[in-house]
Design an enzyme around this catalytic site. Sequence first.
Site, PDB file in Angstrom:
ATOM      1  N   GLN A 111      31.125  36.764  38.267  1.00 41.21           N
ATOM      2  CA  GLN A 111      32.552  36.081  38.634  1.00 41.21           C
ATOM      3  C   GLN A 111      32.740  36.066  40.191  1.00 41.21           C
ATOM      4  OE1 GLN A 111      34.722  39.121  35.981  1.00 41.21           O
ATOM      5  NE2 GLN A 111      35.723  37.197  35.531  1.00 41.21           N
ATOM      6  N   HIS A 166      29.562  38.627  30.843  1.00 42.86           N
ATOM      7  CA  HIS A 166      29.634  37.817  32.299  1.00 42.86           C
ATOM      8  C   HIS A 166      28.262  38.068  32.838  1.00 42.86           C
ATOM      9  CE1 HIS A 166      33.596  36.307  33.026  1.00 42.86           C
ATOM     10  NE2 HIS A 166      34.260  37.596  32.845  1.00 42.86           N
ATOM     11  N   GLY A 213      39.189  44.640  34.842  1.00 44.97           N
ATOM     12  CA  GLY A 213      37.768  44.453  35.059  1.00 44.97           C
ATOM     13  C   GLY A 213      37.231  43.316  35.886  1.00 44.97           C
ATOM     14  N   HIS A 245      33.026  42.506  27.307  1.00 48.41           N
ATOM     15  CA  HIS A 245      33.278  41.258  28.056  1.00 48.41           C
ATOM     16  C   HIS A 245      32.602  41.177  29.440  1.00 48.41           C
ATOM     17  CE1 HIS A 245      36.874  38.394  29.303  1.00 48.41           C
ATOM     18  NE2 HIS A 245      36.157  38.815  30.467  1.00 48.41           N
ATOM     19  N   GLU A 246      32.740  42.270  30.155  1.00 51.34           N
ATOM     20  CA  GLU A 246      32.237  42.391  31.712  1.00 51.34           C
ATOM     21  C   GLU A 246      30.591  42.051  31.212  1.00 51.34           C
ATOM     22  OE1 GLU A 246      34.180  41.756  33.654  1.00 51.34           O
ATOM     23  OE2 GLU A 246      35.803  42.536  32.806  1.00 51.34           O
ATOM     24  N   CYS A 248      40.693  36.423  30.940  1.00 53.92           N
ATOM     25  CA  CYS A 248      39.552  36.540  31.936  1.00 53.92           C
ATOM     26  C   CYS A 248      40.148  35.964  33.221  1.00 53.92           C
ATOM     27  CB  CYS A 248      38.339  35.490  31.380  1.00 53.92           C
ATOM     28  SG  CYS A 248      37.068  35.749  32.476  1.00 53.92           S
ATOM     29  N   LEU A 249      39.617  36.721  34.170  1.00 52.23           N
ATOM     30  CA  LEU A 249      40.180  36.125  35.778  1.00 52.23           C
ATOM     31  C   LEU A 249      39.499  34.676  35.908  1.00 52.23           C
ATOM     32  CD1 LEU A 249      40.116  39.281  37.583  1.00 52.23           C
ATOM     33  CD2 LEU A 249      41.998  38.051  36.628  1.00 52.23           C
TER      34      LEU A 249
HETATM   35  O1  K1U Z   1      36.568  39.826  33.151  1.00 55.45           O
HETATM   36  C1  K1U Z   1      37.480  39.517  33.735  1.00 55.45           C
HETATM   37  O2  K1U Z   1      37.797  38.253  34.022  1.00 55.45           O
HETATM   38  C2  K1U Z   1      38.702  40.462  33.853  1.00 55.45           C
HETATM   39  C3  K1U Z   1      39.426  40.431  32.496  1.00 55.45           C
HETATM   40  C4  K1U Z   1      39.040  41.447  31.672  1.00 55.45           C
HETATM   41  C5  K1U Z   1      39.486  41.773  30.355  1.00 55.45           C
HETATM   42  C6  K1U Z   1      40.824  41.758  29.839  1.00 55.45           C
HETATM   43  C7  K1U Z   1      41.333  41.910  28.507  1.00 55.45           C
HETATM   44  C8  K1U Z   1      40.306  42.106  27.530  1.00 55.45           C
HETATM   45  C9  K1U Z   1      38.999  42.000  27.896  1.00 55.45           C
HETATM   46  C10 K1U Z   1      38.618  41.819  29.383  1.00 55.45           C
HETATM   47  C11 K1U Z   1      40.824  40.594  32.908  1.00 55.45           C
HETATM   48  O3  K1U Z   1      41.405  41.689  33.556  1.00 55.45           O
HETATM   49  S1  K1U Z   1      42.281  39.611  32.412  1.00 55.45           S
HETATM   50  C12 K1U Z   1      43.770  40.165  33.034  1.00 55.45           C
HETATM   51  C13 K1U Z   1      44.402  41.446  32.409  1.00 55.45           C
HETATM   52  O4  K1U Z   1      43.773  41.484  31.245  1.00 55.45           O
HETATM   53  C14 K1U Z   1      45.373  42.142  32.881  1.00 55.45           C
HETATM   54  C15 K1U Z   1      45.926  41.947  34.135  1.00 55.45           C
HETATM   55  C16 K1U Z   1      46.899  42.624  34.592  1.00 55.45           C
HETATM   56  C17 K1U Z   1      47.263  43.745  33.976  1.00 55.45           C
HETATM   57  C18 K1U Z   1      46.726  44.077  32.339  1.00 55.45           C
HETATM   58  C19 K1U Z   1      45.866  43.176  32.159  1.00 55.45           C
HETATM   59 ZN    ZN Z   2      36.256  37.730  32.259  1.00 54.76          ZN
END
Ligand code: K1U
Ligand code: ZN
Length: 168
Positions: free
Chosen positions: A51, A138, A46, A134-135, A92-93
């Site tokens: 972000q 943000h 996501g 979560h998004e 979270c990225l």
């Molecule tokens: O919002 C963001 O920063 C993105 C975040 C979204 C998220 C992940 C987990 C739970 C709630 C919201 C991410 O994508 S973190 C990376 C991640 O979860 C992932 C990366 C590669 C493969 C699978 C998952």
């Molecule tokens: Zn995030």
Amino acid sequence: MALLTILHYPDPRLKKVAKPVLAVDDRIRRLVRDMAETMYEAPGIGLAASQVDVHEQVLVIDLSETCDDLRVFINPRILEIGGALLPHEEGCLSVPGVYDRVERPERVRVAALNERGEAFELEAEGLLAVCIQHEMDHLRGRLFVEYLSQLKQNRIKTRMRKLEREPV
Ligand code: K1U
Ligand code: ZN
């Protein structure tokens, strides 16, 4: 298409509240394409416009392993939120390398516009419900780490500041 720079916690710009999109036009469609490319490259499941320092209500989500199920939410609104509070591991990225458990309601019903400006509604549960919440946080200037204890938040802040000074 272009890769966008993802802001990292504790950058104060992540606290800005996103404004509604006034018109779903080519500028917004380009933003959606660039956000999707940035999310796939990270990789993540996501990304919210906040972000990438664009403070408009746009988010993208793709939970597929094949990166071919992009969901676009413009001006998302929660219509209903319900079920039990369930813990889920979140990342979270904007907070790279940090994963922790957050409790959120298990079901949400949202209304939004897609990239063509068409209105839709969606009922979500499981990871999709977690990711939407979560998004949408943000877009309100809220990060998942703010659900953690003050001690954990301070440790994460210290780790992030160190990482900015001495990238690995
Ligand atoms: O919002 C963001 O920063 C993105 C975040 C979204 C998220 C992940 C987990 C739970 C709630 C919201 C991410 O994508 S973190 C990376 C991640 O979860 C992932 C990366 C590669 C493969 C699978 C998952
Ligand atoms: Zn995030």
